[in-house]
Design a protein around this motif. Structure first.
Motif, PDB file in Angstrom:
ATOM      1  N   GLY A  23       0.871  -1.164   0.155  1.00  7.91           N
ATOM      2  CA  GLY A  23      -0.030   0.022  -0.084  1.00  7.91           C
ATOM      3  C   GLY A  23       0.728   1.317  -0.168  1.00  7.91           C
ATOM      4  N   MET A  24       1.893   1.194   0.789  1.00  7.32           N
ATOM      5  CA  MET A  24       2.834   2.281   0.713  1.00  7.32           C
ATOM      6  C   MET A  24       3.357   2.551  -0.762  1.00  7.32           C
ATOM      7  SD  MET A  24       5.237   2.591   4.041  1.00  7.32           S
ATOM      8  CE  MET A  24       6.271   1.226   3.823  1.00  7.32           C
ATOM      9  N   ALA A  25       3.930   1.687  -1.470  1.00  7.04           N
ATOM     10  CA  ALA A  25       4.292   1.691  -2.717  1.00  7.04           C
ATOM     11  C   ALA A  25       3.268   2.175  -3.903  1.00  7.04           C
ATOM     12  CB  ALA A  25       4.825   0.223  -3.309  1.00  7.04           C
ATOM     13  N   VAL A  26       2.069   1.755  -3.578  1.00  9.56           N
ATOM     14  CA  VAL A  26       0.930   2.199  -4.334  1.00  9.56           C
ATOM     15  C   VAL A  26       0.665   3.626  -4.362  1.00  9.56           C
ATOM     16  CG1 VAL A  26      -1.206   1.635  -5.299  1.00  9.56           C
ATOM     17  CG2 VAL A  26       0.161  -0.089  -4.834  1.00  9.56           C
ATOM     18  N   SER A  27       0.384   3.918  -3.040  1.00  7.37           N
ATOM     19  CA  SER A  27      -0.008   5.438  -2.747  1.00  7.37           C
ATOM     20  C   SER A  27       1.020   6.327  -2.736  1.00  7.37           C
ATOM     21  CB  SER A  27      -0.862   5.368  -1.613  1.00  7.37           C
ATOM     22  OG  SER A  27      -0.120   4.960  -0.453  1.00  7.37           O
TER      23      SER A  27
END
Length: 400
Positions: free
Chosen positions: A132-136
């Motif tokens: 989620g960190m990488a996507v957002s």
């Protein structure tokens, strides 16, 4: 027209005046809360949140940003700042816990400390949170301070986080019954004592820091002092070194635990999401064992003002004020891609934070500071999930 531009002296003065007004408002609110019955904890939560937001914004303290800088650019300074925060917090917590619980060898755990169960579900939660960190583009705490900077992605990432918590509530019972209920809760001071736990934690942090120190770039030569570099600009305009931000985060984590509770930014989001899901009839009749675990609790909230809610509010407002003074408040219209990545990444962040009983601040930062093995496991899975998602995203052109 030119006199009103934000880059002119008059524009800078206007931004500074607005930031001072926000700071005064936060101080007045804390003073008002402290004078009410039982309001001391609320006032301190607001103050600690504001200080945390200032430090995050000024030092760009973001778990994903620093990890990405290291993976993509080979710059280790941000990761060293995170390790500095952990080292300072580990030492501070050891002093506090040693005073509160001189004998850690019993069955009791320190009050409110983020010490959770260790098992496959925790690893899965960390991997999802890292993805989620990488996507957002950020962790939850960084989205909060970037909300104060006018980030077009942050609002949708935080909305997605709330939705992710709702998904986490729906999947909690089968995961709990299959694994979490039998997972051990491991606290390093129990078998090692405080001295042993401190030594092991610092040794692990030193082992992680050593290869990073060897990759530090050579310092840039300083030709001479720039007369424009005043104390004011050094504090409120120029970015702080990440190591300084890390030490400040570690100190704030210790002080917050001593006076209010462990640092964490998801309890309010989770609690409000749980309330909304219940009101919509989407919450299971019973969340097995959830309220017996430590961490960023997601209890139903009836009160308008809560300690974690004030902490988060102070964080965002202080980050907004700091961004104004530094000229870094740059709101922009979100693109469809930013909306999609924010919602999708936020959902992964929320599911991972709910299932892992906290995020990069609560489970990783406060957990490791308290000597919880769960903090180390969640952190390793989180960074692995972020690295794998970033690698895949860059290979496919989906992520920069």
């Amino acid at each position: 027209m030119g006199a009103n531009r934000t880059g002119t002296p008059s524009g800078v003065a206007q931004r500074a005046a607005l930031a001072a007004l926000i700071a005064a408002g936060l101080a007045a609110a804390a003073w008002r809360l402290s004078g009410e019955a039982g309001g001391t904890r609320l006032a301190l939560s607001l103050v600690f949140g504001a200080l945390f937001g200032l430090v995050l914004q000024r030092s760009r303290f973001c778990f994903y940003c620093q990890w990405r800088d290291f993976l993509v650019l080979g710059d280790p300074r941000g990761m060293l700042g995170i390790l500095a925060a952990l080292a300072a917090g580990v030492a501070g917590y050891a002093i506090v816990l040693g005073a509160w619980m001189p004998d850690p060898s019993g069955t009791r755990l320190p009050p409110d400390a983020h010490i959770g169960p260790v098992g496959p579900v925790l690893v899965l939660a960390g991997l999802a949170f890292g993805a989620g960190m990488a996507v957002s583009g950020s962790c939850i705490s960084a989205h909060l301070y970037r909300l104060g900077e006018g980030s077009p992605t942050a609002p949708f990432a935080l909305l997605g986080t709330g939705l992710g918590f709702g998904l986490g509530f729906l999947t909690w019972n089968p995961l709990y019954l299959a694994s979490v209920s039998e997972a051990p809760v491991l606290w390093l001071p129990r078998p090692l004592g405080y001295a042993g736990s401190l030594a092991v934690s610092l040794a692990l942090l030193a082992a992680l820091a050593w290869p990073l120190l060897r990759r530090l770039p050579a310092p840039e030569p300083r030709i001479g002092a720039d007369p424009r570099h005043t104390v004011f600009s050094a504090v409120f305009v120029a970015r702080w070194p990440v190591w300084l931000g890390g030490l400040a985060v570690g100190a704030l984590g210790t002080l917050a635990y001593l006076r209010v509770g462990p640092l964490g930014v998801t309890a309010e989001i989770g609690g409000r999401s749980r309330h909304a899901a219940g009101a919509l009839g989407l919450l299971p009749d019973r969340l097995e064992g959830l309220d017996t675990f430590r961490g960023c609790a997601t209890a139903l909230r009836d009160a308008i003002l809560t300690p974690n809610g004030l902490f988060v509010g102070g964080l965002v407002l202080a980050a907004f004020a700091a961004a104004l003074v530094a000229g870094q408040f740059r709101p922009a219209r979100p693109t469809p891609g930013q909306v999609f990545r924010g919602l999708t990444g936020g959902a992964l962040l929320g599911w991972g934070a709910m299932t892992g009983l906290g995020c990069s601040v609560g489970t990783l930062l406060s957990g490791i500071m308290a000597g919880a093995v769960s903090g180390w496991v969640f952190g390793a899975a989180m960074f692995a999930g972020a690295a794998g998602t970033l690698w895949l995203g860059r290979r496919t052109g989906a992520l920069a």
